[in-house]
Design an enzyme around this catalytic site. Structure first.
Site, PDB file in Angstrom:
ATOM      1  N   ASP A 193      36.496  -7.359  25.104  1.00 38.65           N
ATOM      2  CA  ASP A 193      35.557  -6.833  26.101  1.00 38.65           C
ATOM      3  C   ASP A 193      34.407  -7.823  26.288  1.00 38.65           C
ATOM      4  OD1 ASP A 193      34.708  -4.179  27.604  1.00 38.65           O
ATOM      5  OD2 ASP A 193      32.904  -4.969  26.636  1.00 38.65           O
ATOM      6  N   GLU A 236      36.188  -5.053  32.577  1.00 41.58           N
ATOM      7  CA  GLU A 236      36.010  -6.335  31.890  1.00 41.58           C
ATOM      8  C   GLU A 236      36.732  -6.372  30.558  1.00 41.58           C
ATOM      9  OE1 GLU A 236      32.243  -3.851  31.020  1.00 41.58           O
ATOM     10  OE2 GLU A 236      33.693  -4.118  32.630  1.00 41.58           O
TER      11      GLU A 236
END
Length: 316
Positions: A193, A236
């Protein structure tokens, strides 16, 4: 003169004319139909013979019909090397008891052009134990296959980064679980992440955010093997499956990815964007039967990496 021949009754002129018209009509039909029509028979020795082939063979396969009727190997030699074994298997099954034959295959024309074609035929029952004649057609399905592949790509890949998407990852994950159970192989899942990605979007704009995601995808890809599976998990987040990999080896891969991002900024429109990433790592277990357990453990490890300051790796 042969008297037996003389005794054969001559059809009436009207009947002869009707037969000629039917033959002409059939000839026009086969010449203008965008399909190769054929009759095919397999003799007692298992050798195939083409009894009839329409003129469209020149357009479809780049071979004149009389050449195919003279030598069926002209067709077999066109079949793509990766497809020919399966084609022969299906052809043999059909000849040993089926009434229909249907297959999509690739062919490489004498010009070098590759096409997808569909081959379909039906067995005609014959009298007096004569070999059955198979009547069928071949058509060009290249555009259909291209559309299918495009739709499959859209369904399984992320448009922005070019990586696989969640569906793609889940499919390969299930295959890896089956292989792992069969061979008792190691396997590791990484969940990654980007840190503070919202701030990148807010400060530099969403176009810059998209640029960052594409560059991160390229950096991740550069650190992986061909057998590794990587996907954009969502937003993301990225997910990586490392087959035949021990936890120690996976930790080295994760560190290469983390350090590659952390040590130098990305450049976007004369601006430097510093990007770091947090990574959660988990090994595949014998009791993993579905993806959810492994993802949950990797997510928990990722949460710990975030909680401990980000830009780091945590193992479950």
């Amino acid at each position: 003169m042969n008297r037996a021949f003389d005794q054969i009754p001559t059809p009436p002129a009207a009947e002869l004319q009707m037969l000629r018209e039917k033959a002409d009509r059939y000839d026009r039909f086969t010449r203008n139909l965008p399909a190769l029509l054929y009759d095919y028979v397999i003799d007692e020795a298992g050798t195939g013979h083409c009894l009839y082939c329409s003129a469209y063979s020149q357009e479809l396969l780049g071979i004149a019909p009389e050449e195919l009727m003279a030598d069926m190997n002209r067709f077999w030699n066109l079949i793509h090397p990766d497809d020919v074994e399966f084609f022969r298997e299906q052809d043999l099954k059909a000849s040993q008891g089926a009434d229909t034959f249907f297959i999509d295959t690739r062919v490489i024309l004498p010009s070098g052009k590759e096409k997808w074609i569909r081959v379909s035929s039906t067995k005609n029952s014959m009298a007096n134990d004569e070999p059955a004649i198979w009547s069928g057609y071949m058509i060009d399905i290249s555009q259909t296959k291209q559309l299918e592949m495009m739709l499959h790509e859209q369904a399984t890949h992320d448009f922005l980064t070019g990586l696989g998407n969640r569906n793609y990852f889940k499919l390969h994950f299930q295959s890896e679980l089956q292989r792992k159970d069969r061979f008792r192989a190691d396997g590791v899942v990484l969940l990654l992440d980007l840190d503070h990605f919202k701030l990148i979007n807010d400060r530099y704009g969403h176009d810059a955010g998209d640029y960052v995601l594409k560059q991160v995808a390229n950096i991740i890809r550069a650190q992986l093997r061909n057998i590794d599976i990587v996907a954009r998990w969502g937003g993301e987040e990225f997910c990586i499956l490392l087959p035949d990999t021990t936890p120690g080896q996976a930790l080295l891969v994760a560190e290469r990815i983390r350090s590659s991002l952390a040590r130098r900024p990305l450049h976007y429109l004369n601006q430097q964007i510093r990007v770091t990433i947090s990574i959660g790592l988990t090994t595949l277990r014998l009791d993993d039967k579905h993806i959810e357990g492994a993802i949950r453990r990797a997510d928990q490890a990722l949460y710990r990496a975030k909680h401990r300051g980000r830009n780091r790796i945590s193992c479950s």
